[in-house]
Design a protein around this motif. Structure first.
Motif, PDB file in Angstrom:
ATOM      1  N   ILE A 126       0.845  -1.195   0.000  1.00 44.10           N
ATOM      2  CA  ILE A 126       0.000   0.000   0.000  1.00 44.10           C
ATOM      3  C   ILE A 126       0.884   1.249   0.000  1.00 44.10           C
ATOM      4  O   ILE A 126       0.671   2.191  -0.761  1.00 44.10           O
ATOM      5  CB  ILE A 126      -0.960  -0.004   1.210  1.00 44.10           C
ATOM      6  N   GLY A 179       1.482   0.197   6.546  1.00 45.65           N
ATOM      7  CA  GLY A 179       1.135   1.192   5.540  1.00 45.65           C
ATOM      8  C   GLY A 179       1.220   2.617   6.048  1.00 45.65           C
ATOM      9  O   GLY A 179       1.089   3.563   5.273  1.00 45.65           O
ATOM     10  N   HIS A 218      -2.446   4.980   3.436  1.00 46.38           N
ATOM     11  CA  HIS A 218      -3.677   4.384   2.921  1.00 46.38           C
ATOM     12  C   HIS A 218      -4.510   5.390   2.141  1.00 46.38           C
ATOM     13  O   HIS A 218      -5.063   5.065   1.093  1.00 46.38           O
ATOM     14  CB  HIS A 218      -4.503   3.786   4.071  1.00 46.38           C
ATOM     15  N   ALA A 273      -3.234   5.909  -1.495  1.00 51.73           N
ATOM     16  CA  ALA A 273      -3.173   4.763  -2.417  1.00 51.73           C
ATOM     17  C   ALA A 273      -4.520   4.554  -3.089  1.00 51.73           C
ATOM     18  O   ALA A 273      -5.566   4.771  -2.490  1.00 51.73           O
ATOM     19  CB  ALA A 273      -2.758   3.503  -1.657  1.00 51.73           C
ATOM     20  N   LEU A 295      -6.666   1.900  -3.888  1.00 54.18           N
ATOM     21  CA  LEU A 295      -6.850   0.505  -3.476  1.00 54.18           C
ATOM     22  C   LEU A 295      -8.268   0.049  -3.790  1.00 54.18           C
ATOM     23  O   LEU A 295      -9.234   0.707  -3.406  1.00 54.18           O
ATOM     24  CB  LEU A 295      -6.575   0.366  -1.979  1.00 54.18           C
TER      25      LEU A 295
END
Length: 157
Positions: free
Chosen positions: A19, A48, A52, A55, A57
């Motif tokens: 991440i 991470g 977070h 990213a 994701l």
């Protein structure tokens, strides 16, 4: 930037590291369930750090959903990263929108998924013959930075 796909990752700190890598390189990160942890896992968040939120994701319920979602806007080139690869990562001319697929830490890519990749799309990272594998987050970092290097480190400072 490339897309990273982790199929059935099991170890929270490895995924946390990926991440952080995705946030720092601009790579997309796709996780294919089942995961070996919950996304609110303390170790995942610790690895991470506070990356977070930076990213991109996406979690997919299965391989088919992942493949469909990534290829929806346009079909992309897919590469399976595997110790059973027939080509070295460094022999492949990578493109900015390629997809790099990695299996779980303990068993790699499941055979039914690996079998979907042509031999020339199965890439390996060179290592000494007596060694079994490289840590998942390290392998992802090697591959992503090689792709970014080949594309001129677009967007980097």
């Amino acid at each position: 930037m490339v897309a990273i796909v982790l199929v059935h990752p099991e170890i929270p700190p490895n995924t946390g590291n990926v991440i952080r890598l995705a946030a720092n390189t601009g790579a997309e990160l796709h996780l294919v369930e089942p995961l070996g942890f919950r996304l609110d896992d303390r170790e995942l968040k610790r690895a991470g750090l506070d990356y977070h939120e930076h990213a991109r994701l996406v979690v997919h319920r299965d391989w088919g959903a992942c493949r469909a979602a990534i290829d929806a806007p346009r079909e992309r080139r897919w590469h399976a990263m595997t110790t059973r690869g027939t080509r070295s990562l460094y022999e492949c001319k990578l493109q900015p929108d390629d997809v790099l697929v990695f299996g779980s830490e303990t068993s790699g890519l499941p055979a039914p998924i690996l079998d979907l990749f042509a031999p020339e799309a199965r890439l390996r990272i060179p290592m000494l013959p007596a060694m079994r594998s490289i840590n998942l987050s390290n392998a992802v970092a090697i591959a992503v930075y090689e792709a970014w290097r080949q594309t001129g480190f677009t967007g980097a400072v």
